[in-house]
Design a protein around this motif. Structure first.
Motif, PDB file in Angstrom:
ATOM      1  N   PRO A 127       0.839  -1.209   0.000  1.00 26.19           N
ATOM      2  CA  PRO A 127       0.000   0.000   0.000  1.00 26.19           C
ATOM      3  C   PRO A 127       0.870   1.252   0.000  1.00 26.19           C
ATOM      4  O   PRO A 127       2.096   1.177  -0.067  1.00 26.19           O
ATOM      5  N   GLU A 128       0.229   2.398   0.110  1.00 24.71           N
ATOM      6  CA  GLU A 128       0.975   3.652   0.069  1.00 24.71           C
ATOM      7  C   GLU A 128       1.985   3.719   1.209  1.00 24.71           C
ATOM      8  O   GLU A 128       1.830   3.087   2.264  1.00 24.71           O
ATOM      9  N   GLY A 163      -3.449  -2.812   3.343  1.00 27.38           N
ATOM     10  CA  GLY A 163      -3.577  -1.369   3.328  1.00 27.38           C
ATOM     11  C   GLY A 163      -4.233  -0.897   2.059  1.00 27.38           C
ATOM     12  O   GLY A 163      -4.711  -1.693   1.235  1.00 27.38           O
ATOM     13  N   THR A 164      -4.241   0.394   1.879  1.00 25.65           N
ATOM     14  CA  THR A 164      -4.919   1.001   0.738  1.00 25.65           C
ATOM     15  C   THR A 164      -3.990   1.984   0.034  1.00 25.65           C
ATOM     16  O   THR A 164      -2.892   2.289   0.505  1.00 25.65           O
ATOM     17  N   ALA A 173      -4.482  10.964  -2.031  1.00 28.26           N
ATOM     18  CA  ALA A 173      -3.432  11.781  -1.425  1.00 28.26           C
ATOM     19  C   ALA A 173      -2.109  11.020  -1.404  1.00 28.26           C
ATOM     20  O   ALA A 173      -1.043  11.606  -1.628  1.00 28.26           O
ATOM     21  N   GLY A 174      -2.168   9.722  -1.125  1.00 29.15           N
ATOM     22  CA  GLY A 174      -0.947   8.925  -1.109  1.00 29.15           C
ATOM     23  C   GLY A 174      -0.319   8.809  -2.480  1.00 29.15           C
ATOM     24  O   GLY A 174       0.911   8.892  -2.623  1.00 29.15           O
ATOM     25  N   PHE A 175      -1.146   8.620  -3.499  1.00 35.89           N
ATOM     26  CA  PHE A 175      -0.642   8.552  -4.879  1.00 35.89           C
ATOM     27  C   PHE A 175      -0.021   9.884  -5.270  1.00 35.89           C
ATOM     28  O   PHE A 175       1.106   9.936  -5.793  1.00 35.89           O
ATOM     29  N   ASP A 196      -8.595   3.890  -3.187  1.00 35.83           N
ATOM     30  CA  ASP A 196      -9.644   3.450  -2.261  1.00 35.83           C
ATOM     31  C   ASP A 196     -11.002   4.040  -2.603  1.00 35.83           C
ATOM     32  O   ASP A 196     -12.031   3.542  -2.121  1.00 35.83           O
ATOM     33  N   ASP A 197     -11.046   5.067  -3.468  1.00 37.12           N
ATOM     34  CA  ASP A 197     -12.341   5.623  -3.888  1.00 37.12           C
ATOM     35  C   ASP A 197     -12.838   5.009  -5.198  1.00 37.12           C
ATOM     36  O   ASP A 197     -13.835   5.459  -5.755  1.00 37.12           O
ATOM     37  N   GLY A 198     -12.113   3.997  -5.695  1.00 38.69           N
ATOM     38  CA  GLY A 198     -12.535   3.311  -6.903  1.00 38.69           C
ATOM     39  C   GLY A 198     -11.900   3.808  -8.184  1.00 38.69           C
ATOM     40  O   GLY A 198     -12.072   3.192  -9.246  1.00 38.69           O
TER      41      GLY A 198
END
Length: 555
Positions: A316-317, A430-431, A435-437, A494-496
Motif C-alpha cells: 500500500p501507500e 492497506g490502501t 493523497a498517497g498517490f 480506495d475511492d474506486g
C-alpha cells in the motif's frame, strides 16, 4: 607502503576527466595510482557479483522467492562471534546522518551525537564538485583544520576532538560507477562504451573511489587517534559481496601499513536478499564488522523491487508501510537476534520526521512520532538509532538513556524470535489513497529536481527525503501502474479510481506551476524531473535504481 603507491598515474592508466576546486591536492599521482590498483585487483569480481545480482533477480521475476541458503547452513548453525568492538564504537546510541558538505560535517561532528555517518551515498548528489568538496571537508576534519563561513557571514568551526562524534563514512554502493575517473584508457563515455568482458577498462567503481580516496588520505591519521577508520557499507545483497569488501579493506590495510582488522565496518541490511544472509555477512566480515543496521527505507524499496513480478505482494501507500507491519517487524527482530548472538551491534533506523518551525502543535506531534519510533527500537533490543536532524538528538538520546543503561543491549538475545521465510516476505495490508498517490508523484519530482541540481537531501512536507525514500515513491508508482501487466488485477484507489497513466498525468499536470515558487530546491529542473519520472514509470521493466539514469545527466 607497497609499490602500488609509487606508480605514476600514466603508468597506472587512470584519468580524471573533470575539474573541481582543490582536486589536485586530493588526486595526487600516488592517490590515483592507489585507486588504479584497487580497480585492477577488484573490479572484475565486482562485475561478476553484479551479474550474479541480475541472475538472481531474473529468478525472482520468473516467480521464485528469496530464501535462506542451504549451502551456508553450517555458518548459521555455528558457534562463532565477530571480533571485539573497539572502545570508540561500543556506545552508538544516537547517530546522526547527512551529506558531506563542510557546514554539515562541522555541525554533525559537534552535534552531541555519538557518531556521524558522513554519507556519500543516499543524501549526497554525486556531482564531481560535491564529491571533491566532501573528500576535502572530511580530510580537513580529520586533520582538525576544517572551518566554514556561510554567505551570511556566520562562521562554523570544529569542536575539540574529544567532544566530536565518531566519524563513520558511507561510500556509494557496488552498483555505482564514478564516471569522472576512467581506468585503462577507456573512451570518455566510460564503461558503457567498453566491451563488457574487459577486465580492467572503464569507469572506476564509485565504492572504490569514495572509500579508497578517503582511506588513502585519512586512515593512518585516524588509526593514530584510535578512530578506525570506520565505514558503513550499503546495498549489499550477499555474503560474497561482503567478502569482496573484506578483501578490499584487507588490501588497503596492507598497502597503508595498518594492522589487519584496523578498519571496522557496519553493514546496512537494506536489501531483501541480504535479510536472508545476515549471519553469512557477519561471518564474511567477522574480523572487522561491528554491527548491522536496519536500513528500513531502502529495505522497503528493495522489497518492492525484488518482488516486482509478484502481484500478490504489492504494498500500500508509503505512509501505511510502518515498522509495525509483520514483514518489517520480522526483519528487525531477526537482525537483533542475529547480531546479539554474534557479539555485534543491532542498529535501528531513521525516523524521517524533522522539526516543524512556526507550528508548535505540528512540531509536538512530529517529535512524538519520533519518540514512539525510538521507544519501539530500544524496547525491541536495538543498540542505537539514527536521526537526520540535530534537533532530534535530545529526543532519541532521552529514550535510549532511560531504557538502555549500558553502552548496548547485547544481553537482549531475542531467542524467542522465529522469523521464517514467509514471515520476511509476508505482504502487508492497506490502501492507496489519492493523497498517497499524489504525494508519491510530488516526492519523486521534487527530489529528482533537487538531486539533478546537486542536492541529495531535501525536506518535503516535514520529512527528510533522500534517495532511499524517493526510490520507494518511484518504485511504488511503477508497481501500481503495472500491476495488471504482471498477472494481477489492475489496481484502484480506495475511492474506486483506476490507477493508470491518466491518473499519473493528472497528478503531474499542476506541479510545474506549483513548484516554480521560491524556496523549492531545484525548481528550474522540475520539467526535466517530470520527463524522467514519466520515462521510468512507463517502462515495461522497473529500473534498478533511480540514480543510474539520473547520474548520466550530470556533466
Amino acid at each position: 607502503m607497497s609499490a602500488v603507491l609509487s606508480e605514476s598515474p600514466t603508468d597506472a592508466g587512470i584519468e580524471v576527466i573533470a575539474r573541481a576546486e582543490g582536486q589536485d591536492a586530493l588526486l595526487t599521482p600516488p592517490a590515483l595510482a592507489f585507486l588504479a590498483g584497487l580497480h585492477a585487483r577488484f573490479d572484475a569480481r565486482r562485475r561478476q557479483l553484479l551479474a550474479a545480482r541480475r541472475e538472481r533477480q531474473a529468478f525472482f521475476d520468473r516467480g521464485g522467492l528469496p530464501d535462506f541458503r542451504s549451502d551456508t547452513r553450517a555458518i548459521r548453525d555455528g558457534d562463532w562471534r565477530v571480533a571485539p568492538i573497539p572502545k570508540a564504537l561500543l556506545d552508538r546510541r544516537v547517530e546522526i546522518t547527512g551529506p558531506v558538505d563542510p557546514k554539515m560535517v562541522i555541525n554533525a561532528l559537534g552535534s552531541g551525537a555519538n557518531c556521524y555517518m558522513a554519507d556519500f551515498e543516499d543524501s549526497t548528489a554525486p556531482t564531481w564538485a560535491r564529491l571533491v568538496e566532501g573528500q576535502r571537508a572530511l580530510r580537513a576534519a580529520v586533520a582538525g583544520t576544517l572551518a566554514f563561513t556561510a554567505g551570511n557571514g556566520k562562521a562554523y568551526a570544529l569542536k575539540p576532538f574529544a567532544q566530536q562524534a565518531v566519524l563513520i563514512v558511507r561510500p556509494r554502493g557496488w552498483h555505482l560507477d564514478e564516471k569522472h575517473v576512467l581506468v585503462e584508457g577507456c573512451p570518455e563515455q566510460g564503461r558503457r562504451a567498453c566491451p563488457e568482458q574487459s577486465r580492467r577498462g572503464g569507469r572506476l567503481s564509485a565504492s572504490l573511489f569514495d572509500l579508497g580516496l578517503f582511506a588513502f588520505h585519512n586512515a593512518t591519521a585516524l588509526a593514530r587517534k584510535d578512530r578506525g577508520p570506520y565505514f558503513y557499507l550499503p546495498k549489499l545483497q550477499s555474503m560474497e559481496e561482503a567478502a569482496l569488501w573484506d578483501d578490499v579493506l584487507a588490501h588497503i590495510e596492507s598497502a597503508l601499513g595498518l594492522p589487519r582488522g584496523q578498519m571496522k565496518v557496519t553493514v546496512l541490511i537494506e536489501t531483501l536478499p541480504a535479510a536472508f544472509e545476515m549471519d553469512e555477512i557477519l561471518h564474511a566480515l567477522r574480523d572487522r564488522i561491528v554491527g548491522l543496521n536496519c536500513g528500513r527505507w531502502d529495505y522497503i524499496f528493495s522489497y518492492i523491487k525484488t518482488l516486482r513480478a509478484h502481484p500478490d505482494r504489492v504494498l500500500p501507500e508509503r505512509g501505511q508501510v510502518t515498522m509495525a507491519q509483520p514483514f518489517l517487524r520480522a526483519y528487525s527482530e531477526l537482525l537483533i537476534q542475529t547480531c546479539h548472538r554474534r557479539g555485534a551491534h543491532a542498529m535501528g533506523g531513521m525516523a524521517a520526521q524533522i522539526p516543524i518551525a512556526g507550528d508548535d502543535d505540528a512540531n509536538t506531534a512530529a517529535l512524538g512520532r519520533v519518540r514512539t519510533d525510538k521507544l519501539r527500537e530500544v524496547g525491541a533490543g536495538h543498540d542505537g538509532t539514527w536521526v537526520a536532524h540535530p534537533a532530534l538528538i535530545p529526543v532519541a538520546r532521552q529514550v535510549f538513556d532511560e531504557r538502555m543503561r549500558g553502552p548496548h543491549q547485547h544481553h537482549v538475545g531475542r531467542d524467542e524470535v522465529l522469523a521464517s521465510r514467509d514471515d520476511l516476505l509476508q505482504p502487508c495490508t492497506g490502501t492507496i489513497t489519492r493523497a498517497g498517490f499524489d504525494n508519491n508523484v510530488e516526492v519523486c519530482v521534487r527530489y529528482l529536481a533537487a538531486w539533478l541540481d546537486g542536492n541529495g537531501c531535501v525536506p518535503i512536507h516535514h520529512l527528510m527525503e533522500d534517495a532511499a525514500t524517493a526510490e520507494i515513491a518511484r518504485a511504488q508508482l511503477w508497481q501500481w501502474l503495472h500491476a495488471g501487466d504482471r498477472g494481477g488485477a489492475p489496481l484502484h484507489l480506495d475511492d474506486g479510481t483506476a490507477i493508470d497513466e491518466a491518473l499519473l498525468d493528472r497528478a503531474l499536470l499542476g506541479l510545474p506551476s506549483r513548484l516554480s515558487g521560491q524556496g523549492v530546491p531545484g525548481a528550474a529542473r522540475v520539467g526535466e524531473a517530470i520527463a524522467l519520472l514519466e520515462e521510468l514509470t512507463h517502462r515495461d521493466t522497473l529500473e534498478d535504481f533511480l540514480t543510474l539514469p539520473a547520474y548520466e545527466r550530470f556533466d
